[in-house]
Design a protein around this motif. Structure first.
Motif, PDB file in Angstrom:
ATOM      1  N   GLY A 165       1.250  -1.154   0.034  1.00  0.00           N
ATOM      2  CA  GLY A 165      -0.252  -0.086  -0.376  1.00  0.00           C
ATOM      3  C   GLY A 165       0.844   1.553  -0.120  1.00  0.00           C
ATOM      4  O   GLY A 165       2.001   1.757   1.275  1.00  0.00           O
ATOM      5  N   VAL A 175      -3.080   0.213  -4.230  1.00  0.00           N
ATOM      6  CA  VAL A 175      -2.781  -1.338  -3.308  1.00  0.00           C
ATOM      7  C   VAL A 175      -2.653  -2.397  -3.994  1.00  0.00           C
ATOM      8  O   VAL A 175      -3.306  -3.067  -5.087  1.00  0.00           O
ATOM      9  CB  VAL A 175      -4.374  -2.062  -2.191  1.00  0.00           C
ATOM     10  CG1 VAL A 175      -4.332  -3.086  -1.525  1.00  0.00           C
ATOM     11  CG2 VAL A 175      -4.134  -0.509  -0.977  1.00  0.00           C
ATOM     12  N   ALA A 207       0.791   5.941  -0.972  1.00  0.00           N
ATOM     13  CA  ALA A 207      -0.564   7.113  -1.342  1.00  0.00           C
ATOM     14  C   ALA A 207      -0.201   7.403  -2.446  1.00  0.00           C
ATOM     15  O   ALA A 207       1.273   7.123  -3.270  1.00  0.00           O
ATOM     16  CB  ALA A 207       0.395   7.432  -0.511  1.00  0.00           C
ATOM     17  N   ASP A 208      -1.006   7.095  -3.560  1.00  0.00           N
ATOM     18  CA  ASP A 208      -1.068   7.896  -4.529  1.00  0.00           C
ATOM     19  C   ASP A 208      -2.343   9.201  -4.444  1.00  0.00           C
ATOM     20  O   ASP A 208      -3.717   9.293  -4.508  1.00  0.00           O
ATOM     21  CB  ASP A 208      -2.415   6.640  -5.440  1.00  0.00           C
ATOM     22  CG  ASP A 208      -1.615   6.552  -7.013  1.00  0.00           C
ATOM     23  OD1 ASP A 208      -1.951   8.200  -6.877  1.00  0.00           O
ATOM     24  OD2 ASP A 208      -3.069   5.475  -7.088  1.00  0.00           O
ATOM     25  N   ARG A 258      -8.813   9.633  -5.282  1.00  0.00           N
ATOM     26  CA  ARG A 258      -8.082   8.474  -4.975  1.00  0.00           C
ATOM     27  C   ARG A 258      -7.875   7.690  -4.037  1.00  0.00           C
ATOM     28  O   ARG A 258      -6.890   8.162  -3.527  1.00  0.00           O
ATOM     29  CB  ARG A 258      -7.394   7.931  -6.266  1.00  0.00           C
ATOM     30  CG  ARG A 258      -7.414   8.447  -7.391  1.00  0.00           C
ATOM     31  CD  ARG A 258      -6.026   7.683  -8.115  1.00  0.00           C
ATOM     32  NE  ARG A 258      -5.678   7.770  -9.540  1.00  0.00           N
ATOM     33  CZ  ARG A 258      -6.464   7.151 -10.646  1.00  0.00           C
ATOM     34  NH1 ARG A 258      -5.061   6.434 -10.168  1.00  0.00           N
ATOM     35  NH2 ARG A 258      -6.790   7.205 -12.418  1.00  0.00           N
ATOM     36  N   GLY A 259      -7.866   6.788  -3.565  1.00  0.00           N
ATOM     37  CA  GLY A 259      -7.556   5.841  -2.329  1.00  0.00           C
ATOM     38  C   GLY A 259      -6.022   5.542  -2.297  1.00  0.00           C
ATOM     39  O   GLY A 259      -5.533   5.799  -3.662  1.00  0.00           O
ATOM     40  N   PRO A 260      -5.479   5.009  -1.346  1.00  0.00           N
ATOM     41  CA  PRO A 260      -3.601   4.431  -1.779  1.00  0.00           C
ATOM     42  C   PRO A 260      -3.888   3.442  -3.460  1.00  0.00           C
ATOM     43  O   PRO A 260      -5.040   2.584  -3.334  1.00  0.00           O
ATOM     44  CB  PRO A 260      -3.193   4.231  -0.970  1.00  0.00           C
ATOM     45  CG  PRO A 260      -4.280   3.057  -0.165  1.00  0.00           C
ATOM     46  CD  PRO A 260      -5.318   4.241  -0.632  1.00  0.00           C
TER      47      PRO A 260
END
Length: 155
Positions: free
Chosen positions: A23, A37, A25-26, A33-35
């Motif tokens: 995971g 993964v 950070a994005d 967005r989320g991370p």
């Protein structure tokens, strides 16, 4: 509260050859967005650093460089369920990846002949892959064996 693992147990668990879930950070797309993964191969020895390799031009590598840290989670899907999650800073980026490290990763996850075949088929990746090392700062773990024993005693 989750039944966490003692330090020696969680380090031994992480050291076993499991597919890890990275995971990181994005921030692409304005942070909506989320991370990122994704599953991947990794290596770890108790007391050491988490080691993973990837293509230097991949989204994964770019996000790792930008974030300077990442999380890794590994689990055992067999009952009683267990997992270990670590998070920490990237301590070094080795570019290009050391061929011996890449070979060790292949042998960690594949039987000897499969590892040789994989390494031969992907030899060009040696010029494109980089290695990231992370020092675990934060650990989370759970071992549901205690719960399983309690439930088994009630049957």
């Amino acid at each position: 509260m989750l039944p966490s693992m003692p330090r020696p147990d969680r380090e031994a668990f992480l050291a076993e050859p499991r597919v890890g879930v990275l995971g990181v950070a994005d921030p692409r797309g304005g942070g909506g967005r989320g991370p990122l993964v994704v599953p991947l191969w990794y290596d770890y020895e108790p007391g050491g650093e988490v080691v993973l390799g990837t293509n230097r031009e991949s989204i994964k590598a770019r996000l790792l460089r930008d974030a300077g840290r990442f999380s890794l989670c590994v689990q055992d899907e067999k009952r009683p369920y267990r997992y270990v999650s670590v998070e920490g800073p990237i301590t070094s980026i080795e570019d290009p990846i050391d061929p011996a490290v890449r070979e060790a990763l292949a042998h960690r996850y594949l039987d000897p002949q499969e590892a040789r075949d994989y390494l031969a088929a992907t030899v060009a990746q040696l010029q494109d892959d980089v290695l990231f090392r992370m020092r675990p700062e934060h650990w989370r773990s759970a071992d549901f064996a205690a719960f399983a024993a309690d439930f088994a005693g009630e049957a």
